[in-house]
Design a protein around this motif. Structure first.
Motif, mmCIF file in Angstrom:
data_model
loop_
_atom_site.group_PDB
_atom_site.id
_atom_site.type_symbol
_atom_site.label_atom_id
_atom_site.label_comp_id
_atom_site.label_asym_id
_atom_site.label_seq_id
_atom_site.Cartn_x
_atom_site.Cartn_y
_atom_site.Cartn_z
ATOM 1 N N ILE A 50 0.832 -1.202 0.000
ATOM 2 C CA ILE A 50 0.000 0.000 0.000
ATOM 3 C C ILE A 50 0.864 1.249 0.000
ATOM 4 O O ILE A 50 0.484 2.275 -0.550
ATOM 5 N N ALA A 51 2.066 1.168 0.569
ATOM 6 C CA ALA A 51 2.956 2.335 0.640
ATOM 7 C C ALA A 51 3.390 2.807 -0.740
ATOM 8 O O ALA A 51 3.876 3.926 -0.884
ATOM 9 N N LEU A 52 3.201 1.992 -1.758
ATOM 10 C CA LEU A 52 3.551 2.383 -3.118
ATOM 11 C C LEU A 52 2.650 3.509 -3.623
ATOM 12 O O LEU A 52 3.093 4.378 -4.369
ATOM 13 N N THR A 53 1.387 3.508 -3.193
ATOM 14 C CA THR A 53 0.435 4.513 -3.660
ATOM 15 C C THR A 53 -0.032 5.473 -2.579
ATOM 16 O O THR A 53 -0.566 6.526 -2.897
ATOM 17 N N SER A 54 0.112 5.115 -1.320
ATOM 18 C CA SER A 54 -0.302 6.004 -0.228
ATOM 19 C C SER A 54 0.608 5.745 0.965
ATOM 20 O O SER A 54 1.556 4.989 0.880
ATOM 21 N N PHE A 55 0.285 6.346 2.111
ATOM 22 C CA PHE A 55 1.133 6.200 3.286
ATOM 23 C C PHE A 55 0.738 4.958 4.067
ATOM 24 O O PHE A 55 -0.418 4.777 4.431
ATOM 25 N N CYS A 56 1.688 4.096 4.300
ATOM 26 C CA CYS A 56 1.486 2.938 5.165
ATOM 27 C C CYS A 56 2.839 2.536 5.737
ATOM 28 O O CYS A 56 3.826 2.469 5.001
ATOM 29 N N ALA A 57 2.886 2.289 7.020
ATOM 30 C CA ALA A 57 4.119 1.842 7.665
ATOM 31 C C ALA A 57 3.806 0.845 8.776
ATOM 32 O O ALA A 57 4.527 0.764 9.765
ATOM 33 N N ALA A 58 2.731 0.074 8.608
ATOM 34 C CA ALA A 58 2.304 -0.847 9.661
ATOM 35 C C ALA A 58 3.379 -1.875 9.986
ATOM 36 O O ALA A 58 3.647 -2.161 11.149
ATOM 37 N N CYS A 59 4.013 -2.426 8.963
ATOM 38 C CA CYS A 59 5.020 -3.462 9.213
ATOM 39 C C CYS A 59 6.259 -2.886 9.894
ATOM 40 O O CYS A 59 6.820 -3.506 10.798
ATOM 41 N N VAL A 60 6.676 -1.702 9.478
ATOM 42 C CA VAL A 60 7.882 -1.088 10.054
ATOM 43 C C VAL A 60 7.629 -0.692 11.503
ATOM 44 O O VAL A 60 8.476 -0.888 12.375
ATOM 45 N N GLU A 61 6.441 -0.155 11.777
ATOM 46 C CA GLU A 61 6.118 0.295 13.131
ATOM 47 C C GLU A 61 5.971 -0.850 14.116
ATOM 48 O O GLU A 61 6.272 -0.712 15.294
ATOM 49 N N CYS A 63 7.389 -3.993 13.870
ATOM 50 C CA CYS A 63 8.501 -4.949 13.893
ATOM 51 C C CYS A 63 9.175 -4.896 15.271
ATOM 52 O O CYS A 63 9.619 -3.843 15.710
ATOM 53 N N PRO A 64 9.264 -6.051 15.966
ATOM 54 C CA PRO A 64 9.833 -6.041 17.317
ATOM 55 C C PRO A 64 11.366 -6.029 17.345
ATOM 56 O O PRO A 64 11.950 -5.811 18.393
ATOM 57 N N VAL A 65 12.009 -6.260 16.205
ATOM 58 C CA VAL A 65 13.465 -6.331 16.161
ATOM 59 C C VAL A 65 14.020 -4.986 15.698
ATOM 60 O O VAL A 65 13.763 -4.569 14.566
ATOM 61 N N PRO A 66 14.761 -4.285 16.545
ATOM 62 C CA PRO A 66 15.310 -2.990 16.135
ATOM 63 C C PRO A 66 16.272 -3.141 14.954
ATOM 64 O O PRO A 66 17.163 -3.965 14.974
ATOM 65 N N GLY A 67 16.025 -2.347 13.915
ATOM 66 C CA GLY A 67 16.897 -2.351 12.748
ATOM 67 C C GLY A 67 16.578 -3.398 11.699
ATOM 68 O O GLY A 67 17.251 -3.468 10.682
ATOM 69 N N ALA A 68 15.560 -4.234 11.915
ATOM 70 C CA ALA A 68 15.229 -5.268 10.926
ATOM 71 C C ALA A 68 14.457 -4.689 9.755
ATOM 72 O O ALA A 68 14.543 -5.206 8.647
ATOM 73 N N GLY A 87 7.518 -13.092 11.700
ATOM 74 C CA GLY A 87 6.267 -13.094 10.957
ATOM 75 C C GLY A 87 5.255 -12.052 11.386
ATOM 76 O O GLY A 87 4.140 -12.032 10.870
ATOM 77 N N ILE A 88 5.598 -11.182 12.311
ATOM 78 C CA ILE A 88 4.659 -10.166 12.764
ATOM 79 C C ILE A 88 4.330 -9.198 11.630
ATOM 80 O O ILE A 88 3.186 -8.823 11.438
ATOM 81 N N CYS A 89 5.327 -8.845 10.832
ATOM 82 C CA CYS A 89 5.084 -7.927 9.709
ATOM 83 C C CYS A 89 4.092 -8.548 8.721
ATOM 84 O O CYS A 89 3.246 -7.856 8.165
ATOM 85 N N HIS A 90 4.175 -9.851 8.527
ATOM 86 C CA HIS A 90 3.249 -10.550 7.643
ATOM 87 C C HIS A 90 1.825 -10.508 8.207
ATOM 88 O O HIS A 90 0.864 -10.316 7.471
ATOM 89 N N ASP A 91 1.710 -10.672 9.508
ATOM 90 C CA ASP A 91 0.400 -10.697 10.152
ATOM 91 C C ASP A 91 -0.285 -9.337 10.174
ATOM 92 O O ASP A 91 -1.513 -9.270 10.114
ATOM 93 N N VAL A 92 0.476 -8.245 10.264
ATOM 94 C CA VAL A 92 -0.132 -6.917 10.396
ATOM 95 C C VAL A 92 -0.284 -6.185 9.062
ATOM 96 O O VAL A 92 -0.856 -5.099 9.040
ATOM 97 N N CYS A 93 0.191 -6.756 7.969
ATOM 98 C CA CYS A 93 0.107 -6.073 6.673
ATOM 99 C C CYS A 93 -1.354 -5.873 6.283
ATOM 100 O O CYS A 93 -2.113 -6.835 6.172
ATOM 101 N N PRO A 94 -1.784 -4.609 6.056
ATOM 102 C CA PRO A 94 -3.187 -4.344 5.747
ATOM 103 C C PRO A 94 -3.521 -4.425 4.259
ATOM 104 O O PRO A 94 -4.662 -4.210 3.878
#
Length: 114
Positions: A50-61, A63-68, A87-94
């Motif tokens: 979604i970040a390609l066309t609008s603002f989305c940062a759910a996976c980055v926000e 992510c429990p591992v700093p710097g991943a 796999g948290i980024c996979h689970d939260v991707c909207p």
């Protein structure tokens, strides 16, 4: 007066004749699962993000591992050497079609020495 049976009731009763009784699952040793699990890493599929066309940062926000994960020009980016494959980024991707793939981690091939 006749007993009316709904379609749902009929098919539920019909399906029960073919269902097997599930055996209780054996206890699982968490250390054995961790050792047998293939190490994974996240990959972002940009065309579905979604970040390609609008603002989305759910996976980055989330992510429990700093710097991943980080954002580069608004798009999420995975740093495979730091990613733990939780796999948290996979689970939260909207995204309607999930933009985060979890793939087995590649092991570096040894370079032949002459």
């Amino acid at each position: 007066m006749s007993d009316a049976v709904s379609r749902r009731g009929f098919f539920s009763a019909f399906a029960r004749t073919f269902q097997k009784k599930a055996a209780p699952a054996p206890p699982v040793d968490p250390t054995a699962v961790a050792e047998s699990a293939t190490p994974r890493t996240a990959i972002i599929q940009g065309r579905f993000c979604i970040a390609l066309t609008s603002f989305c940062a759910a996976c980055v926000e989330r992510c429990p591992v700093p710097g991943a994960m980080s954002r580069d020009r608004g798009l999420p980016m995975v740093h495979a050497d730091v990613c733990t494959g939780c796999g948290i980024c996979h689970d939260v991707c909207p995204a309607p079609r999930n933009a985060v793939l979890m793939l087995p981690r590649r092991t570096p091939t040894p370079t032949p020495t002459a």
